[in-house]
Design an enzyme around this catalytic site. Structure first.
Site, PDB file in Angstrom:
ATOM      1  N   HIS A  16       0.843  -1.196   0.000  1.00  0.00           N
ATOM      2  CA  HIS A  16       0.000   0.000   0.000  1.00  0.00           C
ATOM      3  C   HIS A  16       0.877   1.244   0.000  1.00  0.00           C
ATOM      4  O   HIS A  16       1.893   1.295   0.698  1.00  0.00           O
ATOM      5  CB  HIS A  16      -0.888  -0.032   1.253  1.00  0.00           C
ATOM      6  CG  HIS A  16      -1.891   1.080   1.340  1.00  0.00           C
ATOM      7  ND1 HIS A  16      -2.752   1.406   0.313  1.00  0.00           N
ATOM      8  CD2 HIS A  16      -2.181   1.935   2.362  1.00  0.00           C
ATOM      9  CE1 HIS A  16      -3.521   2.417   0.699  1.00  0.00           C
ATOM     10  NE2 HIS A  16      -3.187   2.750   1.924  1.00  0.00           N
ATOM     11  N   ASP A  55      -3.646   8.624   4.474  1.00  0.00           N
ATOM     12  CA  ASP A  55      -3.861   7.234   4.063  1.00  0.00           C
ATOM     13  C   ASP A  55      -5.214   7.150   3.362  1.00  0.00           C
ATOM     14  O   ASP A  55      -6.253   7.411   3.974  1.00  0.00           O
ATOM     15  CB  ASP A  55      -3.838   6.325   5.296  1.00  0.00           C
ATOM     16  CG  ASP A  55      -3.964   4.856   4.949  1.00  0.00           C
ATOM     17  OD1 ASP A  55      -4.227   4.534   3.779  1.00  0.00           O
ATOM     18  OD2 ASP A  55      -3.812   4.021   5.856  1.00  0.00           O
ATOM     19  N   CYS A  81      -3.983   3.453  -4.923  1.00  0.00           N
ATOM     20  CA  CYS A  81      -3.326   4.125  -3.796  1.00  0.00           C
ATOM     21  C   CYS A  81      -2.140   4.977  -4.253  1.00  0.00           C
ATOM     22  O   CYS A  81      -1.890   6.052  -3.692  1.00  0.00           O
ATOM     23  CB  CYS A  81      -2.874   3.112  -2.757  1.00  0.00           C
ATOM     24  SG  CYS A  81      -1.792   1.812  -3.382  1.00  0.00           S
TER      25      CYS A  81
END
Length: 362
Positions: free
Chosen positions: A250, A267, A318
Site C-alpha cells: 500500500h 492514508d 493508492c
C-alpha cells in the site's frame, strides 16, 4: 505400558477432513452473504459506483493492508468479518450519509447533520476537476505509451513506456513513476517563480520512495540518511514530502510540514498514521542533531493524521492518491479536491505531465 522414549504419531480423526471442508464452505457462504449485503448498502446510499467484482477486490485489499499494518505493530483488532464491518461503517460515516427524516435527533445526530450540511456546501463550492484532457493532448498519450526506450527525463529520473503503462486503469504505480512525479515537484519548487492557478508553490522538497524503506528498515545511522541531505537543508523548507510504501502492499503520503509545525500522514484507506508521524519525529530529531549539533525544538508541533482526505474504493489506485496528495501539499492546498471518481482522468493527466515533464496549469 508404553515403551519409554518412543514417539507416537496421533492419527487424524476420521471425520477431520470432512469437517474442515464443511467449515471452509460455511465461511465462504458467510463471506459471500456479507459482501452482497454490504455492496447493496453502499450502492443504495450512492457511496460506491464500482462493480460487485471491484467491491470484492477492494475488501480483499483492505484485509491485505490490515495484515501489513499489523506486522508493523499497528493495533487493528478483530477477525476478518468484524474488522471489515467496522471499517465500512467508519467509511460510511466519513462519507457523511444523509440521515433519515422521520425521527427526533439527539445531540450527536444533530452534529452529524451539521457536518453533512457543511460538507454539502463545501462540495457545491469546491472547484471541479475536468473529466477529460483536450483532444490534442489525449492523442499524445498513445505516442508516449509506444515510444521505444526512454520516453521522458526530469533531473535524475527517467521513465520508459513500460513505466508509463502503469498509469493505465487498474495498474499499481511503481517507484519510477512516483519518483518522476516527485522530481517534477522538486523542479517546480526550485524554480520558485512557477505560476499555478490554485494555491501557491511552496519551498517544498520531495524524498524518493527509497527514503522510507531506508529509515524504517535500517535506521538513520545505518541507513546513512545524513548523506541524503548533504546539499539540502530540510529545516529551511516549508514542507518535506515523503511517499510511504507499506511492505509493497500500500502507498500512502506523509509530510514534515515546517510551515504548520505538523507531522502529517494521509492514508487513502484511513487505517493508520500515528506510527508514521512518530517515525518522522525520530528522523527530524536525528537529522537536527547531525546537521545542527543540538536537539530539535518540538514546541508547538503536533501529529496530524488526516481523516477527511480522499478515500479509495479499490485495490490499485493508492499510488495515484499518494502522488496527487503530495502534489497538492506542495502547493499549500488545505483541501484535497480529488475523489475516487477523478482517478481515470488523473491517470491520463499524470501520463501527459510525465511524458512532457511538466505540470499542466488547467
Amino acid at each position: 505400558m508404553y515403551p519409554p522414549n518412543r514417539k507416537y504419531k496421533l492419527k487424524p480423526h476420521i471425520k477431520e477432513r470432512e469437517h474442515k471442508a464443511r467449515v471452509r464452505e460455511t465461511n465462504a457462504q458467510m463471506w459471500k452473504e456479507f459482501r452482497d449485503r454490504e455492496y447493496a448498502k453502499h450502492t443504495s446510499r450512492s457511496h460506491y459506483d464500482g462493480s460487485k467484482l471491484e467491491f470484492t477486490r477492494w475488501l480483499d485489499y483492505i484485509l491485505q493492508v490490515r495484515d501489513t499494518y499489523r506486522k508493523q505493530g499497528v493495533n487493528l483488532p478483530g477477525d476478518d468479518l468484524e474488522f471489515i464491518q467496522q471499517y465500512l461503517e467508519k467509511y460510511r460515516k466519513t462519507m457523511a450519509a444523509p440521515l433519515p427524516k422521520t425521527y427526533t435527533p439527539n445531540l450527536e445526530q444533530l452534529d452529524v447533520r451539521r457536518r453533512l450540511r457543511d460538507s454539502e456546501l463545501e462540495a457545491a463550492t469546491r472547484p471541479k476537476l475536468p473529466t477529460a484532457l483536450p483532444p490534442d493532448d489525449e492523442a499524445e498519450l498513445s505516442r508516449f505509451l509506444n515510444t521505444p526506450g526512454q520516453v521522458s527525463k526530469c533531473a535524475r529520473e527517467a521513465v520508459t513506456a513500460a513505466d508509463l503503462r502503469r498509469l493505465n486503469p487498474g495498474q499499481w504505480l511503481n517507484d519510477e513513476v512516483i519518483n518522476f512525479y516527485g522530481a517534477m515537484i522538486n523542479q517546480r519548487a526550485e524554480n520558485g517563480k512557477a505560476k499555478v492557478k490554485r494555491g501557491k508553490v511552496l519551498n517544498a522538497y520531495y524524498f524518493s520512495t527509497f527514503f522510507w524503506t531506508k529509515l524504517t528498515k535500517e535506521g538513520y545511522e545505518k541507513g546513512r540518511l545524513a548523506k541524503w541531505t548533504k546539499k539540502v537543508d530540510i529545516f529551511s523548507k516549508d514542507i518535506v514530502l515523503i511517499p510511504v510504501n507499506h511492505s509493497n502492499s500500500h502507498w500512502t503520503a506523509a509530510a514534515i510540514n515546517f510551515k504548520l509545525k505538523r507531522f502529517e500522514s494521509y492514508d487513502s484507506l484511513d487505517m493508520a498514521g500515528e506510527e508514521v508521524c512518530q517515525t518522522l519525529r525520530g528522523y527530524v530529531q536525528a537529522e537536527h542533531m547531525n546537521k545542527k549539533k543540538k536537539p530539535f525544538d518540538f514546541s508547538g508541533w503536533e501529529n496530524y493524521v488526516a481523516e477527511d482526505n480522499p478515500k479509495q474504493q479499490n485495490g490499485y489506485d493508492c499510488g495515484v492518491f499518494t502522488c496527487q496528495t503530495l502534489e497538492s501539499l506542495s502547493r499549500g492546498e488545505n483541501t484535497l479536491i480529488f475523489t475516487q471518481k477523478d482517478m481515470p482522468y488523473l491517470r491520463k493527466r499524470m501520463l501527459w505531465e510525465i511524458g512532457k515533464a511538466r505540470f499542466r496549469d488547467d
